[in-house]
Enzyme design. Structure first.
Site: not given
Length: 99
Positions: A40, A61
Site C-alpha cells: 500500500h 518484494c
C-alpha cells in the site's frame, strides 16, 4: 481528510503472489517473487495502523516494501520516489489486467 473504510479486494491482494516486484528500488530490491506482496502506497487515508485502499498499491518484494513503509531508510534523489511509484503503479495494473 476524514478516514473512511478502506477499499479491499482479495483479487488484487492475491494477484501479487509470485509476481515480480514492480518497485525495483536500486540497491534494495531482492528480486525474489516469493516475497512479493501488495504494498500500500502513502495516501491521504493512510496512517499509523491504517492501511490505504487496495487500489492504491503496487507489487513489491519484502525489501522494497520495507523502504516504502519507512522501516528501512533510503536516500531518494529529488523526484526519484515519485517516478518509482508511478512506474510501479503502471506496471502493477498492467500486469493485473493482463492476467
Amino acid at each position: 481528510m476524514r478516514k473512511s473504510p478502506a477499499f479491499r479486494s482479495k483479487a488484487l491482494r492475491e494477484s501479487a503472489r509470485g509476481r515480480a516486484c514492480t518497485l525495483q528500488i536500486p540497491g534494495i530490491c531482492n528480486g525474489n517473487p516469493e516475497t512479493t506482496v501488495l504494498c500500500h502506497l502513502p495516501s491521504p487515508t493512510h496512517g499509523m495502523g491504517y492501511k490505504g485502499d487496495d487500489f492504491w498499491a503496487v507489487y513489491g518484494c519484502s525489501s522494497c516494501h520495507d523502504v516504502i513503509d519507512g522501516r528501512v531508510p533510503y536516500d531518494w534523489r529529488v523526484g526519484e520516489k515519485e517516478e518509482a511509484l508511478l512506474q510501479a503503479i503502471y506496471m502493477t495494473f498492467g500486469n493485473f489486467f493482463k492476467s
